[in-house]
Write an enzyme that holds these catalytic residues in place. Sequence first.
Site, PDB file in Angstrom:
ATOM      1  N   ASP A  30       0.852  -1.189   0.000  1.00 38.56           N
ATOM      2  CA  ASP A  30       0.000   0.000   0.000  1.00 38.56           C
ATOM      3  C   ASP A  30       0.892   1.245   0.000  1.00 38.56           C
ATOM      4  O   ASP A  30       1.889   1.318   0.721  1.00 38.56           O
ATOM      5  CB  ASP A  30      -0.914   0.004   1.234  1.00 38.56           C
ATOM      6  CG  ASP A  30      -2.060   0.989   1.099  1.00 38.56           C
ATOM      7  OD1 ASP A  30      -3.215   0.542   1.012  1.00 38.56           O
ATOM      8  OD2 ASP A  30      -1.803   2.212   1.072  1.00 38.56           O
ATOM      9  N   HIS A  46     -11.404  -7.352 -12.648  1.00 37.63           N
ATOM     10  CA  HIS A  46     -12.265  -6.396 -11.945  1.00 37.63           C
ATOM     11  C   HIS A  46     -13.639  -7.058 -11.741  1.00 37.63           C
ATOM     12  O   HIS A  46     -14.658  -6.598 -12.251  1.00 37.63           O
ATOM     13  CB  HIS A  46     -12.383  -5.115 -12.778  1.00 37.63           C
ATOM     14  CG  HIS A  46     -12.991  -3.954 -12.063  1.00 37.63           C
ATOM     15  ND1 HIS A  46     -12.272  -2.888 -11.605  1.00 37.63           N
ATOM     16  CD2 HIS A  46     -14.270  -3.704 -11.707  1.00 37.63           C
ATOM     17  CE1 HIS A  46     -13.077  -2.026 -11.008  1.00 37.63           C
ATOM     18  NE2 HIS A  46     -14.302  -2.508 -11.069  1.00 37.63           N
ATOM     19  N   ASN A  87     -12.707  -2.914   3.214  1.00 41.47           N
ATOM     20  CA  ASN A  87     -13.672  -1.834   3.380  1.00 41.47           C
ATOM     21  C   ASN A  87     -14.721  -1.957   2.281  1.00 41.47           C
ATOM     22  O   ASN A  87     -14.374  -2.080   1.111  1.00 41.47           O
ATOM     23  CB  ASN A  87     -12.967  -0.476   3.291  1.00 41.47           C
ATOM     24  CG  ASN A  87     -11.990  -0.261   4.425  1.00 41.47           C
ATOM     25  OD1 ASN A  87     -12.301  -0.576   5.576  1.00 41.47           O
ATOM     26  ND2 ASN A  87     -10.813   0.253   4.128  1.00 41.47           N
ATOM     27  N   GLY A  93     -15.091   3.857   4.389  1.00 42.20           N
ATOM     28  CA  GLY A  93     -13.922   4.558   3.862  1.00 42.20           C
ATOM     29  C   GLY A  93     -13.338   3.933   2.614  1.00 42.20           C
ATOM     30  O   GLY A  93     -12.181   4.194   2.271  1.00 42.20           O
ATOM     31  N   THR A  95     -12.150   3.629  -0.906  1.00 43.18           N
ATOM     32  CA  THR A  95     -11.802   4.657  -1.896  1.00 43.18           C
ATOM     33  C   THR A  95     -11.560   4.078  -3.281  1.00 43.18           C
ATOM     34  O   THR A  95     -11.644   4.801  -4.268  1.00 43.18           O
ATOM     35  CB  THR A  95     -10.539   5.423  -1.463  1.00 43.18           C
ATOM     36  OG1 THR A  95      -9.475   4.490  -1.268  1.00 43.18           O
ATOM     37  CG2 THR A  95     -10.786   6.221  -0.189  1.00 43.18           C
ATOM     38  N   HIS A  98     -12.511  -1.584  -6.524  1.00 41.76           N
ATOM     39  CA  HIS A  98     -12.036  -2.857  -7.108  1.00 41.76           C
ATOM     40  C   HIS A  98     -11.746  -3.700  -5.872  1.00 41.76           C
ATOM     41  O   HIS A  98     -10.916  -3.295  -5.044  1.00 41.76           O
ATOM     42  CB  HIS A  98     -10.789  -2.583  -7.954  1.00 41.76           C
ATOM     43  CG  HIS A  98     -10.120  -3.773  -8.561  1.00 41.76           C
ATOM     44  ND1 HIS A  98      -9.706  -3.817  -9.886  1.00 41.76           N
ATOM     45  CD2 HIS A  98      -9.746  -4.965  -8.031  1.00 41.76           C
ATOM     46  CE1 HIS A  98      -9.127  -4.973 -10.136  1.00 41.76           C
ATOM     47  NE2 HIS A  98      -9.125  -5.690  -9.022  1.00 41.76           N
ATOM     48  N   HIS A 100     -10.595  -5.519  -2.818  1.00 40.13           N
ATOM     49  CA  HIS A 100      -9.231  -5.676  -2.311  1.00 40.13           C
ATOM     50  C   HIS A 100      -9.254  -5.963  -0.825  1.00 40.13           C
ATOM     51  O   HIS A 100     -10.191  -5.579  -0.115  1.00 40.13           O
ATOM     52  CB  HIS A 100      -8.383  -4.428  -2.604  1.00 40.13           C
ATOM     53  CG  HIS A 100      -8.953  -3.144  -2.073  1.00 40.13           C
ATOM     54  ND1 HIS A 100      -9.947  -2.461  -2.727  1.00 40.13           N
ATOM     55  CD2 HIS A 100      -8.680  -2.436  -0.958  1.00 40.13           C
ATOM     56  CE1 HIS A 100     -10.253  -1.372  -2.038  1.00 40.13           C
ATOM     57  NE2 HIS A 100      -9.505  -1.336  -0.942  1.00 40.13           N
ATOM     58  N   HIS A 102      -6.852  -5.721   2.649  1.00 42.38           N
ATOM     59  CA  HIS A 102      -5.671  -5.161   3.298  1.00 42.38           C
ATOM     60  C   HIS A 102      -5.085  -6.230   4.227  1.00 42.38           C
ATOM     61  O   HIS A 102      -5.799  -6.744   5.099  1.00 42.38           O
ATOM     62  CB  HIS A 102      -6.040  -3.947   4.154  1.00 42.38           C
ATOM     63  CG  HIS A 102      -6.661  -2.807   3.404  1.00 42.38           C
ATOM     64  ND1 HIS A 102      -5.985  -1.647   3.110  1.00 42.38           N
ATOM     65  CD2 HIS A 102      -7.909  -2.646   2.891  1.00 42.38           C
ATOM     66  CE1 HIS A 102      -6.787  -0.815   2.458  1.00 42.38           C
ATOM     67  NE2 HIS A 102      -7.967  -1.395   2.319  1.00 42.38           N
TER      68      HIS A 102
END
Length: 112
Positions: A30, A46, A87, A93, A95, A98, A100, A102
């Site tokens: 990140d 995607h 998220n 939050g 942003t 696509h 993902h 973390h």
Amino acid sequence: MDNCIFCKIVKGDIPSKKLYEDDQVVAFYDVAPAAPVHVLVIPKEHVLESARAITSEHAALIAHIYEVIAKLADELHLDGGYRVVTNAGPDAGQTVMHLHFHLLGGKLGPMA
Ligand code: AMP
Ligand code: ZN
């Protein structure tokens, strides 16, 4: 998909620090780390905007993503544990639309 920053990373149009890649997923650091170790694991396709759209049709892909996360956590020596966050939607939050995950490691505080 046009105008998707993560699709551009997959294609190599935007540079990233990749740690892992196979036919289904890519993992990269990140750009704005929120923990001592902060890696994003994304499907190459995607397929979904967020985890909210996951159905049983995506079971194999999601399982594969979690397998890759565990493998990366081993390689990054996150022996004391790690956190996986996804998220979904503006209140969380999100942003980048696509899907993902973390991978957060190192000394983590309590969850917000
Ligand atoms: P989220 O807020 O869950 O949508 O997470 C999107 C993440 O993508 C954020 O943690 C950003 O720091 C990260 N990010 C945005 N652009 C890039 C980029 N070009 N390379 C690496 N990470 C990025
Ligand atoms: Zn995309």
